[in-house]
Scaffold this motif. Sequence first.
Motif, PDB file in Angstrom:
ATOM      1  N   ARG A  71      -4.000   5.771   0.857  1.00  0.00           N
ATOM      2  CA  ARG A  71      -3.413   6.246  -0.403  1.00  0.00           C
ATOM      3  C   ARG A  71      -4.265   5.820  -1.600  1.00  0.00           C
ATOM      4  O   ARG A  71      -4.421   6.585  -2.555  1.00  0.00           O
ATOM      5  CB  ARG A  71      -1.983   5.736  -0.556  1.00  0.00           C
ATOM      6  N   PHE A  72      -4.783   4.609  -1.528  1.00  0.00           N
ATOM      7  CA  PHE A  72      -5.630   4.149  -2.632  1.00  0.00           C
ATOM      8  C   PHE A  72      -6.902   4.984  -2.703  1.00  0.00           C
ATOM      9  O   PHE A  72      -7.322   5.399  -3.789  1.00  0.00           O
ATOM     10  CB  PHE A  72      -5.980   2.669  -2.462  1.00  0.00           C
ATOM     11  N   GLU A 103       6.118  11.742  -4.165  1.00  0.00           N
ATOM     12  CA  GLU A 103       5.119  12.750  -3.797  1.00  0.00           C
ATOM     13  C   GLU A 103       3.935  12.052  -3.142  1.00  0.00           C
ATOM     14  O   GLU A 103       3.478  11.017  -3.596  1.00  0.00           O
ATOM     15  CB  GLU A 103       4.647  13.482  -5.047  1.00  0.00           C
ATOM     16  N   ASP A 104       3.445  12.601  -2.041  1.00  0.00           N
ATOM     17  CA  ASP A 104       2.347  11.969  -1.320  1.00  0.00           C
ATOM     18  C   ASP A 104       1.321  13.016  -0.929  1.00  0.00           C
ATOM     19  O   ASP A 104       1.595  14.208  -0.910  1.00  0.00           O
ATOM     20  CB  ASP A 104       2.864  11.249  -0.070  1.00  0.00           C
ATOM     21  N   SER A 105       0.116  12.557  -0.582  1.00  0.00           N
ATOM     22  CA  SER A 105      -0.947  13.464  -0.166  1.00  0.00           C
ATOM     23  C   SER A 105      -0.795  13.831   1.303  1.00  0.00           C
ATOM     24  O   SER A 105      -0.322  13.024   2.116  1.00  0.00           O
ATOM     25  CB  SER A 105      -2.310  12.801  -0.394  1.00  0.00           C
ATOM     26  N   TYR A 157       0.528   9.322 -13.000  1.00  0.00           N
ATOM     27  CA  TYR A 157       0.429   9.260 -11.544  1.00  0.00           C
ATOM     28  C   TYR A 157       1.247  10.366 -10.898  1.00  0.00           C
ATOM     29  O   TYR A 157       0.782  11.052  -9.978  1.00  0.00           O
ATOM     30  CB  TYR A 157       0.913   7.893 -11.040  1.00  0.00           C
ATOM     31  N   GLU A 158       2.465  10.550 -11.383  1.00  0.00           N
ATOM     32  CA  GLU A 158       3.344  11.563 -10.800  1.00  0.00           C
ATOM     33  C   GLU A 158       2.732  12.962 -10.935  1.00  0.00           C
ATOM     34  O   GLU A 158       2.765  13.761 -10.000  1.00  0.00           O
ATOM     35  CB  GLU A 158       4.717  11.517 -11.468  1.00  0.00           C
ATOM     36  N   ALA A 159       2.155  13.257 -12.109  1.00  0.00           N
ATOM     37  CA  ALA A 159       1.558  14.577 -12.334  1.00  0.00           C
ATOM     38  C   ALA A 159       0.348  14.787 -11.430  1.00  0.00           C
ATOM     39  O   ALA A 159       0.137  15.874 -10.883  1.00  0.00           O
ATOM     40  CB  ALA A 159       1.152  14.720 -13.794  1.00  0.00           C
ATOM     41  N   PHE A 168       0.811  -1.220   0.000  1.00  0.00           N
ATOM     42  CA  PHE A 168       0.000   0.000   0.000  1.00  0.00           C
ATOM     43  C   PHE A 168       0.847   1.274   0.000  1.00  0.00           C
ATOM     44  O   PHE A 168       0.367   2.338   0.348  1.00  0.00           O
ATOM     45  CB  PHE A 168      -0.942  -0.002   1.211  1.00  0.00           C
ATOM     46  N   THR A 169       2.088   1.167  -0.407  1.00  0.00           N
ATOM     47  CA  THR A 169       2.946   2.342  -0.491  1.00  0.00           C
ATOM     48  C   THR A 169       2.620   3.147  -1.748  1.00  0.00           C
ATOM     49  O   THR A 169       1.903   2.690  -2.642  1.00  0.00           O
ATOM     50  CB  THR A 169       4.416   1.925  -0.532  1.00  0.00           C
ATOM     51  N   SER A 170       3.180   4.353  -1.818  1.00  0.00           N
ATOM     52  CA  SER A 170       2.945   5.210  -2.987  1.00  0.00           C
ATOM     53  C   SER A 170       3.393   4.538  -4.279  1.00  0.00           C
ATOM     54  O   SER A 170       2.733   4.661  -5.312  1.00  0.00           O
ATOM     55  CB  SER A 170       3.682   6.543  -2.798  1.00  0.00           C
TER      56      SER A 170
END
Length: 522
Positions: free
Chosen positions: A471-472, A287-289, A365-367, A136-138
């Motif tokens: 994250r999902f 990058e993460d939320s 995904y990165e954007a 469940f990681t980025s």
Amino acid sequence: MILLALILVLVALLYIYFVLSHRYWKKKGIQHVEPTPIIGSLYENMTRSKSLADLIESFYKQLKQYRYSGLYNLTTPILLVNDLDLIKTITIKDFDYFTDHMNNAKEEVDPLWSRNIFAMIGEPWRVMRSALSPAFTSSKMRYMFNLINDSAEHFAEFYLKQNKDIISLEMKDAYTRATNDIIASCAFGIQCDSLNDRQNEFYVKARKAFNFSGIRQYIFFLYNSCPKLMKMLGIKIFSDEIGNFFRGVINETIDVREKNGIVRPDMIHLLLEVRKGKLQKDTSAMEDSFAATEEYNLNRKTTNIQISNEDITAQALIFFFGGFDTTSYLMCFLAYELAVNPDIQDKLRQEIQDTLENCNGKVTYEALMKMKYLDMIISEVLRKWPPTPVLDRICTKGYTIKATRSYEQDLQIKKKDIIWIPIFGIHRDPELYPNPELFNPERFSPENRRNINASAYIPFGSGPRNCIGSRFAIMENKTIIFQLLRRFSIVPTEKTDIPLKICPQQFNLTAKNGFWLGLKRL
């Protein structure tokens, strides 16, 4: 005389059970919510006159000046923890004393439910959580992004093909169909089209499995307080019909993949890699939320862990539950806030258009993860409309809350005592979030985030027992709203309730009269 004696004994027992049990907090000298006889403190929710979220907020406002206070679920005493420092202590620093949720079930009562990561307790939970965390990681979310984005594009294009200026929708129905197809693909490896094939078996079974309105919303509470009764009555979270359907899907999918060497970028593949001991946590920075939960090191060896097909089914089902139900509610609140705040929607659409230009028309995904304003909006939706109004913990071994104020005494917490943390009240505290009813993404701008106390923002829980799938859920919401807003404006219709009223009939936050909104072609 014998009959009279029996009646007196029965009356005495009822008095002890229903009356004396409601003196628990008074005897301890703890400020508490005055209970209604027999029903306890949740009378207004049980009679459907007030939602649990509104009730929790009222309790918090009434007693927030105390670090902790008491209430009753029927006759069961519950400690309501209001103080942010104490919340951090209980959920993080002294987590070892509060590791379990209250809505767990014993395997002999409900084998499938008891084996999912949410309901598991004790050491088995620690081992399973450590084993599943790398899935469940980025980086693993990026692994599944294309599956989600394809479903999100199909969802938006379906309504675009209707060729109407404004399409009136009940968004909960629309979004559950979108999330059904996404989770069917990502968790079960099944392709569905719930917009065109509205009664497909997967969607029908999911609706039946995750409908927790009416009496079913109380099953979670009864599992903890009356497990023997649940076993005697044969009541399960997931019925045998539902359990056997999803077991069949998982078993067939795993069998086909192992026989034919099929690799697909979804959750089943990741869980199979966990079973083989091949999945390692990716420590590369991504990058993460802001709202995504932190992962904690539980120091548990995960090599040679025995993960059966039943375990994989259980994890896929709870993953499905979160994605189908909880995440779709979040999408509905997001759509509502954008509809009634068109200036915020316009600013987000501009960020979407800028992102598309930078990606040559195809979002990556990165954007998506670099979209600051989108993340601010998602964070504010989770602040104002958290997925669950209250966070629960069960004490797993004797614990003492030390007195820190002149009127307090040390409070002894016994094993199996229940703790509630009033998320909905905290998230709407004007001392923490000025003008809390206002939808204001600027609260979560990069400049303002550093001023937010981490214990005052817990939409996905706190500490090692937080939501593993945050994250999902965030990626799913961001992807769908991205694809929708590049084609439509979300607007109120004559059926839209403004302001939105919370439904008192359900445990989760949802609208009393549905989420009626319109999609207006750009």
